[in-house]
Design an enzyme around this catalytic site. Sequence first.
Site, mmCIF file in Angstrom:
data_model
loop_
_atom_site.group_PDB
_atom_site.id
_atom_site.type_symbol
_atom_site.label_atom_id
_atom_site.label_comp_id
_atom_site.label_asym_id
_atom_site.label_seq_id
_atom_site.Cartn_x
_atom_site.Cartn_y
_atom_site.Cartn_z
ATOM 1 N N HIS A 171 0.846 -1.208 0.000
ATOM 2 C CA HIS A 171 0.000 0.000 0.000
ATOM 3 C C HIS A 171 0.885 1.264 0.000
ATOM 4 C CE1 HIS A 171 -3.013 2.812 1.490
ATOM 5 N NE2 HIS A 171 -3.899 1.885 1.745
ATOM 6 N N GLU A 274 -1.168 1.599 -5.175
ATOM 7 C CA GLU A 274 -0.918 0.365 -4.446
ATOM 8 C C GLU A 274 -0.846 -0.835 -5.396
ATOM 9 O OE1 GLU A 274 -3.990 0.179 -1.384
ATOM 10 O OE2 GLU A 274 -4.212 2.327 -1.554
HETATM 11 C C1 BG6 Z 1 -7.080 2.121 0.683
HETATM 12 C C2 BG6 Z 1 -8.544 1.803 0.611
HETATM 13 O O1 BG6 Z 1 -6.342 1.086 0.118
HETATM 14 O O2 BG6 Z 1 -6.696 2.250 2.050
HETATM 15 C C3 BG6 Z 1 -9.321 2.924 1.272
HETATM 16 O O3 BG6 Z 1 -8.938 1.631 -0.741
HETATM 17 C C4 BG6 Z 1 -8.852 3.107 2.712
HETATM 18 O O4 BG6 Z 1 -10.711 2.626 1.246
HETATM 19 C C5 BG6 Z 1 -7.332 3.321 2.692
HETATM 20 O O5 BG6 Z 1 -9.505 4.211 3.294
HETATM 21 C C6 BG6 Z 1 -6.727 3.477 4.086
HETATM 22 O O6 BG6 Z 1 -7.062 2.415 4.915
HETATM 23 P P1 BG6 Z 1 -6.612 2.412 6.420
HETATM 24 O O7 BG6 Z 1 -7.190 1.159 7.030
HETATM 25 O O8 BG6 Z 1 -5.116 2.411 6.422
HETATM 26 O O9 BG6 Z 1 -7.183 3.675 7.023
#
Ligand code: BG6
Length: 303
Positions: A171, A274
């Site tokens: 990510h 990502e």
């Molecule tokens: C992204 C998702 O990959 O991660 C989003 O598509 C999400 O929907 C974002 O808000 C962040 O996620 P987190 O759990 O790290 O707040």
Amino acid sequence: MEFPDVAKLNSYYGTPEKIAFREGPGGFPVIALANGSGACEVSLYGGHVLSYRPIGHVPVLFMSKSSLYEVGKPIRGGIPVCWPWFGAHPDNSALPMHGFARVSLWNLAGTDYTPRSTEVSLRLDHSDETLALWPHKFRLTLRVTLEQFLRVELTTRNMDEEAFVFSEALHSYFMVRQIVETTIRGLEGAEYADKTQANGRGVQDGPIVVGEEFDKIYVDTDAECVVEDAALGREITVSKEGSKSTVVWNPWIEKAQRMADFGDDEYKRMVCVETANAFDNKVTLEPGATHSMAVTIRAALKE
Ligand code: BG6
């Protein structure tokens, strides 16, 4: 959660000007890699790349100034490892968002270096805790290689007697000088599910320019993406292997305000591109089999 002693890690694995261990924020053990091309840092908590800086560049990865460094909470920025599910758990929303790998303590599996390359491998194995969250035996390996680029490879091995299905993402959060002057190329013509529109489907028309909350999972694409940061005069190229989905995310104003671990204005300086296998592209892995997914990140300043 008991962290290993960084002084001991340093005495066994530390290598001058290549590999060093230190206690990072929250007491998390951090591995610093360096060579003539740049530097990066990896946290054993989460198996999380925290930073990457090629020589002559400002940081390539965004890290929130409001990030928490607390056991049980993910780190906001760098490259979280989302595994064995991406997003909310399909059946049980009480389970951790984006899986448990990013809130687990990984083990050091090894280090390696050559004159051009510095590398660290981490490992996460199934345990009573992971089996309570996800009933499958596995071995995950994260290999982080620093050369004239940063390459991160996540390998899943099925250690169970039955096949399992998982989804995953590296990510990566990229730092940009000004989001409205940033263009993401490479996904033109790719099909997506738009999470801001109840996963409504569409096809990407032209390069991406983010001007509102953006949360799309592009499926069936192995395309290389380029994040063109016009204000900084830099291009970040994101190439991938073993990945069929790409997620592009920016929380924009209101979601940024709702997030406790993200500054209200920080949406202006980041975008996530990502490397994933998610949504239509979940992976089925047979007993004893392995699956690898990797991202290579290169930064170049424009003339
Ligand atoms: C992204 C998702 O990959 O991660 C989003 O598509 C999400 O929907 C974002 O808000 C962040 O996620 P987190 O759990 O790290 O707040």
